[in-house]
Design an enzyme around this catalytic site. Structure first.
Site: not given
Length: 342
Positions: A152-154
């Site tokens: 994911g992004c984080y």
């Protein structure tokens, strides 16, 4: 020229799916042959995403593993957490290779998954065989994988920012502070009170303090990077919601094991990511607008009062989701990693 390889989009209504479709439409080696939606009616893709009008002529179907296997060799899953594990086994039984954008296959321990997601994992075998799809760290394992756990992004931002320091055993394993901010699209397309415009506009807030689900994922991957060095990595991860459409920015604080020199750290990062086309190690302080609408992660390092400060940003919908998914596809196809992404 060989015929394009068929790919399926399972769960086509969200923001990440829209970005994924836009990237794949530029890819010379693949063709989107089917898409699914969990909506009762069968909407056209250009009805779900008006920006796709006159670019793709496809109507969504309900999920059917047999139909997908007839039309596609690869399936991208853009489903909510806990939904992917319900469909992955059926696709893998039919030899469809899967790139899952949810968190269902990112954690290797099913008990840790249940503890953080509140749901027992129903595909433990798949969990054990999945490859974590961060090319910068696992490029050698991705090409032969049948199931990719797309990060994911984080997690991508945090892991890429810390991996060189952890790999070289330059920082203390505990007490690493990740202060991260996300644009509103990171919360998905489904309406929620906290992301309703009057609630989040002109406001700035933290959420899930001490209990965000990405914490064990960051710990797990960084501990893998530090394999053989003993102590597990434990981070303090605090996410914040920023009133902008897209982007992730992380400011990370770590305690060095010995006196740190800034230009040496920058040289380390450049060397570590020398073969990674989508990591840019910069001298200036990066900003989310620099990486918006691209598949790049921008990084820099500073030494402040004896502490190492890493600053990192990327586009949460592209490098943090759909763009890295296409990177993984490219590696699995054996084509240049940058295909359709530059």
């Amino acid at each position: 020229m060989a015929s394009p390889i068929g790919v399926a989009i399972v769960g086509a209504s969200g923001y990440a799916a829209r970005e994924l479709i836009q990237i794949l439409l530029k890819h010379p080696g693949v063709k989107i042959t089917t898409a699914t939606s969990r909506q009762d009616e069968a909407p056209r893709l250009d009805a779900l995403h008006p920006s796709l009008a006159k670019r793709i002529d496809l109507t969504c179907e309900t999920f059917d593993a047999d139909r997908i296997a007839e039309k596609a060799a690869f399936a991208f899953l853009a489903l909510p957490h806990t939904a992917s594990m319900a469909v992955v086994p059926a696709l893998r039984e039919r030899n469809v290779k899967v790139i899952d954008l949810s968190a269902d296959y990112r954690l290797t321990d099913p008990q840790v998954y249940e503890d953080w997601y509140g749901h027992a994992h129903t595909d433990v075998a798949g969990l054990g065989s999945a490859v974590y799809g961060l090319p910068e760290l696992f490029r050698d394992r991705i090409p032969t994988a049948g199931l990719i756990a797309n990060p994911g992004c984080y997690t991508s931002t945090s892991i890429l920012a810390l991996a060189p320091l952890v790999a070289e055993n330059l920082i203390e394993r505990t007490g690493v502070v990740i202060d991260a901010k996300s644009g509103v699209s990171g919360a998905g397309r489904s309406p929620k009170l906290t992301t309703h415009f009057p609630e989040c506009n002109e406001s700035f807030s933290a959420y899930s303090v001490g209990r965000h689900r990405h914490t064990p994922e960051i710990d797990q991957i960084l501990t893998t990077v530090a394999a053989g060095q003993g102590e597990a990595v434990e981070v303090i991860f605090t996410p914040h919601l920023v009133p902008m459409d897209r982007g992730i920015f992380a400011t990370i604080y770590a305690v060095p094991r010995q006196a740190a020199v800034e230009h040496d750290l920058l040289d380390l990062y450049r060397s570590f990511y020398a073969d990674s086309p989508f990591v840019r190690v910069v001298n200036h302080l990066p900003a989310t607008k620099d990486s918006a609408y691209t598949n790049y992660c921008d990084l820099t390092v500073r030494v402040v009062r004896g502490r190492i400060v890493v600053l990192a940003c990327l586009d949460n919908l592209i490098k943090g989701a759909s763009g890295v998914a296409v990177q993984n596809l490219n590696l699995m196809l054996g084509c240049p990693e940058e295909t359709a992404l530059i």
